[in-house]
Design a protein around this motif. Structure first.
Motif, PDB file in Angstrom:
ATOM      1  N   GLN A   1       0.677  -1.316   0.219  1.00  0.00           N
ATOM      2  CA  GLN A   1       0.171  -0.053  -0.169  1.00  0.00           C
ATOM      3  C   GLN A   1       1.006   1.250   0.131  1.00  0.00           C
ATOM      4  N   PHE A   2       1.945   1.171   0.596  1.00  0.00           N
ATOM      5  CA  PHE A   2       2.940   2.070   0.689  1.00  0.00           C
ATOM      6  C   PHE A   2       3.350   2.424  -0.639  1.00  0.00           C
ATOM      7  N   GLU A   3       3.961   1.673  -1.387  1.00  0.00           N
ATOM      8  CA  GLU A   3       4.590   1.736  -2.608  1.00  0.00           C
ATOM      9  C   GLU A   3       3.524   2.257  -3.614  1.00  0.00           C
ATOM     10  N   LEU A   4       2.419   1.846  -3.445  1.00  0.00           N
ATOM     11  CA  LEU A   4       1.342   2.135  -4.407  1.00  0.00           C
ATOM     12  C   LEU A   4       1.129   3.734  -4.121  1.00  0.00           C
ATOM     13  N   GLY A   5       1.136   4.034  -2.988  1.00  0.00           N
ATOM     14  CA  GLY A   5       0.840   5.491  -2.971  1.00  0.00           C
ATOM     15  C   GLY A   5       2.041   6.419  -3.537  1.00  0.00           C
ATOM     16  N   TYR A   6       3.471   5.829  -3.498  1.00  0.00           N
ATOM     17  CA  TYR A   6       4.371   6.508  -4.100  1.00  0.00           C
ATOM     18  C   TYR A   6       4.251   6.447  -5.726  1.00  0.00           C
ATOM     19  N   LEU A   7       3.949   5.303  -6.386  1.00  0.00           N
ATOM     20  CA  LEU A   7       3.795   5.120  -7.534  1.00  0.00           C
ATOM     21  C   LEU A   7       2.696   5.991  -8.429  1.00  0.00           C
ATOM     22  N   THR A   8       1.642   6.319  -7.392  1.00  0.00           N
ATOM     23  CA  THR A   8       0.692   6.960  -8.225  1.00  0.00           C
ATOM     24  C   THR A   8       0.387   8.503  -7.757  1.00  0.00           C
ATOM     25  N   GLY A   9       1.419   8.981  -6.591  1.00  0.00           N
ATOM     26  CA  GLY A   9       1.323  10.315  -5.855  1.00  0.00           C
ATOM     27  C   GLY A   9       0.008  10.526  -5.222  1.00  0.00           C
ATOM     28  N   THR A  10      -0.472   9.434  -4.494  1.00  0.00           N
ATOM     29  CA  THR A  10      -1.787   9.610  -3.683  1.00  0.00           C
ATOM     30  C   THR A  10      -1.420   9.008  -2.416  1.00  0.00           C
ATOM     31  N   ASP A  11      -2.502   9.023  -1.611  1.00  0.00           N
ATOM     32  CA  ASP A  11      -2.384   8.749   0.071  1.00  0.00           C
ATOM     33  C   ASP A  11      -3.435   7.630   0.127  1.00  0.00           C
ATOM     34  N   PRO A  12      -3.238   6.175  -0.216  1.00  0.00           N
ATOM     35  CA  PRO A  12      -4.433   5.545  -0.170  1.00  0.00           C
ATOM     36  C   PRO A  12      -4.253   4.895   1.420  1.00  0.00           C
ATOM     37  N   HIS A  13      -5.411   5.225   1.967  1.00  0.00           N
ATOM     38  CA  HIS A  13      -5.590   5.103   3.424  1.00  0.00           C
ATOM     39  C   HIS A  13      -6.885   4.362   3.753  1.00  0.00           C
ATOM     40  N   ASN A  14      -7.909   4.278   2.861  1.00  0.00           N
ATOM     41  CA  ASN A  14      -9.104   3.816   2.906  1.00  0.00           C
ATOM     42  C   ASN A  14      -9.645   2.930   1.608  1.00  0.00           C
ATOM     43  N   LEU A  15     -10.390   2.347   1.924  1.00  0.00           N
ATOM     44  CA  LEU A  15     -10.919   1.336   0.673  1.00  0.00           C
ATOM     45  C   LEU A  15     -10.979   2.275  -0.671  1.00  0.00           C
ATOM     46  N   ALA A  16     -11.671   3.374  -0.557  1.00  0.00           N
ATOM     47  CA  ALA A  16     -12.039   4.263  -1.747  1.00  0.00           C
ATOM     48  C   ALA A  16     -10.848   4.795  -2.169  1.00  0.00           C
ATOM     49  N   SER A  17     -10.071   5.140  -1.448  1.00  0.00           N
ATOM     50  CA  SER A  17      -8.585   5.897  -1.855  1.00  0.00           C
ATOM     51  C   SER A  17      -7.657   4.798  -2.301  1.00  0.00           C
TER      52      SER A  17
END
Length: 283
Positions: free
Chosen positions: A145-161
């Motif tokens: 989940q951390f790496e996904l955030g970096y790759l996409t420039g986002t902050d995935p912290h819940n299901l929707a994000s």
């Protein structure tokens, strides 16, 4: 199935190819391992010995495999921990050569760069190279989940994000994404999740969160999911099998009291997963 696996190797313990190769072999996959480092142990110990393998040497090993005329037999190129910055180009070149020899081959990239607890643990240039150079040519990626955030420039912290970040990642080029170590505030307490998505849909699976920092478990996860997905084309089936196998491995490691994965002792979990975790369809 034959997999060309370009990853790190350690003499003691199980990370990189030293984690991925045996589980793949146990489920009947032929593996051609190519090392990017050859360390005494994984870096989580804070001290290690051995060489980081120069990109030209990694390239030479792949060239030697090519000279045997077997690239057309390879079904999957799998990459993990890359070591030095120049490995990205070597991996991309290898993918192009394999796909030229076998247009049906796929490339699975485990974009190893760090995790939510430790942050990045690779050289600063490598996450950028993974995002801009490597992930864009992948068919499947397996970030946490951390790496996904970096790759996409986002902050995935819940299901929707997290689902939004998955679709942003798929827009970069990969048609399939497996997200590991998914944590969200509304999940059932004491659990950890994985999400898999491709053109057919998205699924989530939840397993108990065991009190163990299992170095190498992500490498096993990426390898098994890649093989099952390549074999069946079903993200849901690959997710169920992988979740069961890796949970069994971590559960057995915890029971042993050992810091290192009980990779060999847990082999029946790869060959005959208990299939106790049912993925739930999200879309």
């Amino acid at each position: 199935m034959k997999i060309l696996s370009i990853q790190s190797a350690v003499a003691y313990g199980h990370v990189g190819n030293s984690a991925a190769v045996f589980p793949l072999q146990r489920i009947g996959v032929e593996v051609l391992p190519v090392y990017t480092v050859n360390f005494s142990n994984h870096t989580g110990y804070g001290a290690w010995r051995g060489p980081m393998i120069a990109p030209e040497d990694v390239r030479a090993v792949i060239a030697g495999i090519e000279e045997r005329g077997v690239l057309g037999d390879i079904d999957v190129v799998l990459s993990g921990y890359q070591g030095s910055e120049g490995i990205a180009d070597v991996v991309v070149e290898a993918v192009a050569k394999v796909k030229a020899a076998n247009p049906g081959a796929i490339y699975a990239c485990d974009p190893v760069m760090g995790n939510a607890k430790s942050g990045c643990f690779v050289a600063p240039a490598i996450p950028v190279l993974l995002r801009d150079r490597v992930v864009t040519v992948a068919d499947l990626i397996t970030p946490n989940q951390f790496e996904l955030g970096y790759l996409t420039g986002t902050d995935p912290h819940n299901l929707a994000s997290t689902l939004d970040a998955v679709e942003r990642a798929r827009a970069l080029g990969p048609r399939a994404v497996l997200v590991t170590s998914v944590e969200r505030p509304d999940a059932e307490p004491g659990t950890i999740e994985m999400i898999a998505a491709d053109d057919e849909g998205a699924w989530i699976v939840s397993t108990p969160l065991l009190p163990l920092k299992a170095n190498g478990s992500g490498d096993v996860t990426a390898a098994l999911f890649t093989a099952h997905y390549r074999a069946t084309g079903s993200a849901a089936d690959a997710l169920a099998r992988t979740a069961s196998s890796v949970f069994g491995l971590i559960e057995q490691t915890l029971a042993s009291g050992d810091r290192e994965l009980q990779l060999v002792q847990a082999q029946e979990h790869y060959a005959h997963p208990r299939m106790e975790f049912e993925p739930r369809r999200l879309r």
